[in-house]
Motif scaffolding. Structure first.
Motif, short mmCIF file in Angstrom:
data_model
loop_
_atom_site.label_atom_id
_atom_site.label_comp_id
_atom_site.label_asym_id
_atom_site.label_seq_id
_atom_site.Cartn_x
_atom_site.Cartn_y
_atom_site.Cartn_z
N GLY A 65 9.83 28.90 29.47
CA GLY A 65 10.72 27.81 29.08
C GLY A 65 10.65 26.66 30.07
N ALA A 66 9.44 26.42 30.57
CA ALA A 66 9.23 25.39 31.59
C ALA A 66 8.41 24.24 31.02
CB ALA A 66 8.52 25.97 32.80
N GLY A 67 8.55 23.08 31.62
CA GLY A 67 7.71 21.95 31.29
C GLY A 67 6.36 22.08 31.98
N ALA A 85 -2.54 25.00 37.97
CA ALA A 85 -1.91 24.46 36.77
C ALA A 85 -1.29 25.58 35.96
CB ALA A 85 -2.94 23.71 35.93
N LEU A 86 -0.02 25.41 35.59
CA LEU A 86 0.69 26.41 34.80
C LEU A 86 0.14 26.41 33.37
CD1 LEU A 86 3.06 28.45 34.96
CD2 LEU A 86 4.56 26.60 34.16
N ARG A 87 -0.34 27.54 32.92
CA ARG A 87 -0.97 27.64 31.61
C ARG A 87 0.03 27.37 30.48
NH1 ARG A 87 -6.01 30.14 31.68
NH2 ARG A 87 -6.55 31.26 33.62
N GLU A 88 -0.49 26.96 29.32
CA GLU A 88 0.37 26.63 28.18
C GLU A 88 1.22 27.83 27.77
OE1 GLU A 88 -0.06 25.49 23.43
OE2 GLU A 88 -1.53 24.70 24.85
N ARG A 120 11.24 27.79 37.87
CA ARG A 120 10.54 28.90 37.21
C ARG A 120 9.04 28.89 37.53
NH1 ARG A 120 13.85 27.83 31.53
NH2 ARG A 120 15.87 28.57 32.34
N ALA A 121 8.48 27.70 37.64
CA ALA A 121 7.06 27.62 37.98
C ALA A 121 6.80 28.11 39.40
CB ALA A 121 6.56 26.18 37.81
N LEU A 122 7.66 27.73 40.34
CA LEU A 122 7.50 28.18 41.72
C LEU A 122 7.65 29.68 41.83
CD1 LEU A 122 9.50 25.42 43.66
CD2 LEU A 122 7.01 25.64 43.48
N GLU A 123 8.63 30.23 41.12
CA GLU A 123 8.84 31.68 41.14
C GLU A 123 7.62 32.40 40.57
OE1 GLU A 123 12.07 35.05 39.61
OE2 GLU A 123 12.19 32.98 38.86
#
Length: 574
Positions: free
Chosen positions: A306-308, A296-299, A449-452
């Motif tokens: 700049g990602a959701g 999970a991408l942290r807050e 951006r999340a994948l990168e």
């Protein structure tokens, strides 16, 4: 009690305090929560206990781009229990960040916070039969091995959980309780329109109810709740003119806009051969609930990038590509013609024929991997087919620890993504919906951006590598189009009537006695599957309605009654 609307004489007018439209997760939750409230409650349900093709056909509509959205009557079930007769059971709450306004996510921000919903989540968990309301490994009773041993957790965490319902069919699970209760459930009752009360611009009058091939009758209620899902809610509102003549609640042309789903897909190869350990399967909680961890991408990382909101799971290799050599995956591919549409779609890999000429290769995989295939089938029979609490999904551990990545991300609210009325009408004379689902470049940016960031985190940690083609991100996240049955945002909650449809209590801004219980009211989608939060919001609405009927007893306010209208309240007798 459960009654059949086909037995109600034409022209009958039923009187009640509250009329709930729809007996899915939200409608049944409301009915159960208001059983002992002292309110007289009627629930209108279009279907019966079983699937009925004529009734299901009422959900049909048109789609602007069939590559991006499934047919309007897929992923939805028009029967007692609603789409809980279909869902996979994945439960998780929304995150605190989901409720906040974020500069990089247009039209974000709720008029409530997570704290307003938290008191209702434990009961929602219980109704969904997902066990305790614990969604991190820190709260888990037993010590769990790391998901990816040695992975740094600067931008991603692996300590959040998904919990799985049975999956619970709300119709069959709670039928006996409703049969023996005070609430009147009318099956085969279709809401037609909600006309305005004579001489009043702030209140809806008697509902027009129709039976397929049968009579038309009315329901006179103090208040109405539309609990029919994110696609049917705008259809019902737009088929009722309302005070503006543009649709009930639609004076500012917001109904049907901001239609969201989730961005989902499978991409790349994660080679974790260098990790000290890897666990990508299901853990079982102390109370016997299947749980699964994810990345999970942290807050703070979302804000920095700049990602959701974004989560990902380790996934088996693509099923249609027989090159994986796995008998289990090949068996699933060969069985795709008997798998329900909602799940088979991913087996085709974007084209009707999948990988051309692959059938023979898949047969070879099944034969050469016969022992593994037999072991899997025995497990599936015991833990899925015959089990009351079903093993949630196929889990295959690649011998070389090379996984694909399954991702699930938030979609940005977009006013151009919308549900409107088409020109065709259904068997009851109601206009059908037209769906124009769209995504934005921010959506592409969220996934990219999340994948990168994940590839960098895996590489820096020295646990392996994540290889994917950045140029294929947009194609992968739209391969299956709008994700399944997640119909979100079409009657959004907000403080400003010019940009929202309902207020913080889910009541239409435009009239005083119509509420919505559905993912339609979500201003943003977050990363979480919506069912658990739909149930929690329905419980919150039930508490508000109790307060409206009994001021001072529970939270809520009395229904406003403008001086131009008869002074009525929910608690007065009819």
């Amino acid at each position: 009690m459960i009654l059949d609307a086909r037995e109600i004489p034409a022209g009958t007018l039923l009187h009640t305090d509250l009329c709930i439209v729809g007996a899915g997760a939200a409608g049944i939750t409301l009915a159960l929560a208001l059983e002992d409230s002292g309110l007289d409650v009627i629930v209108l349900e279009s279907g019966g206990d079983d699937a009925e093709p004529q009734t299901q056909q009422l959900y049909a509509g048109t789609v602007a781009d069939t590559r991006l959205h499934p047919p309007a009557d897929n992923y939805r079930v028009r029967r007692f229990g609603g789409s809980t007769t279909l869902w996979g059971g994945r439960c998780m709450p929304l995150d605190a960040l989901d409720f906040k306004a974020r500069e990089h996510i247009a039209h974000s921000g709720w008029p409530i916070t997570l704290d307003d919903l938290l008191p209702f989540y434990p009961q929602a968990n219980a109704l969904c039969e997902a066990g305790d309301f614990t969604y991190t490994t820190r709260e888990f009773a037993q010590t769990l091995p790391p998901m990816i041993g040695g992975l740094a957790h600067e931008r991603f965490t692996t300590d959040t959980l998904e919990r799985f319902s049975c999956p619970t069919d709300f119709g069959s699970r709670y039928r006996a309780r409703l049969t023996n209760g005070r609430v009147r459930v009318l099956q085969h009752a279709n809401l037609g329109t909600l006309p305005m009360q004579d001489g009043c611009t702030r209140r809806v009058g008697n509902a027009v109810v129709r039976v397929l091939g049968g009579a038309t009758f009315g329901v006179a209620a103090r208040a109405y709740v539309l609990a029919t899902g994110g696609l049917e809610v705008p259809r019902l509102l737009l088929n009722s003119p309302g005070p503006s003549g543009r649709g009930l609640g639609n004076a500012h042309d917001v109904v049907g806009r901001y239609y969201m789903s989730h961005l989902a897909g499978t991409i790349g190869t994660i080679d974790l051969a260098a990790a000290s350990s890897v666990w990508h399967g299901y853990d079982v909680s102390e109370e016997g609930i299947y749980c699964r961890r994810r990345l999970a991408l942290r807050e703070q990382a979302q804000r920095a990038l700049g990602a959701g909101n974004f989560i990902a799971r380790l996934h088996h290799p693509r099923i249609p590509d027989a090159g994986h050599g796995n008998g289990i995956l090949s068996a699933l591919y060969l069985a795709r013609f008997i798998v329900p549409y909602e799940y088979a779609k991913r087996l085709y890999d974007g084209t009707p024929d999948g990988y051309a000429g692959s059938t023979l290769a898949h047969l070879k995989n099944v034969i050469s991997d016969a022992p593994g295939t037999a072991q899997f089938l025995w497990h599936w029979l015991r833990k899925r087919t015959l089990a009351d609490r079903k093993f949630p999904s196929v889990i295959v551990r690649p011998a070389n620890l090379r996984f694909s990545l399954d991702f699930h991300a938030e979609q940005e609210p977009n006013p151009a993504s919308r549900v409107t009325l088409g020109n065709d009408t259904d068997a009851l004379g109601q206009r059908r919906i037209h769906i124009d689902w769209r995504y934005t470049q921010q959506d592409v940016a969220t996934v990219s951006r999340a994948l990168e960031a994940l590839a960098q985190e895996i590489g820096r940690s020295g646990v392996g590598r994540f290889i994917y083609d950045p140029n294929e991100v947009e194609a992968e996240m739209t391969r299956y189009g709008a994700y399944g049955g997640h119909h979100i945002g079409t009657a959004r909650m907000g403080a400003d009537p010019r940009t929202s449809v309902v207020d913080a209590n889910c009541r239409l801004h435009e009239v005083d006695n119509v509420y919505i219980a559905s993912a339609a009211v979500f201003p943003t989608s977050g990363q979480a599957n919506p069912t658990l939060s739909i149930v929690a919001l329905a419980l919150r609405l039930a508490a508000h309605l109790r307060g409206a009927a009994n001021p001072g007893v529970q939270t809520g306010t009395r229904f406003a009654a403008p001086t131009a209208c008869p002074a009525t309240s929910l608690s007065e007798s009819v």
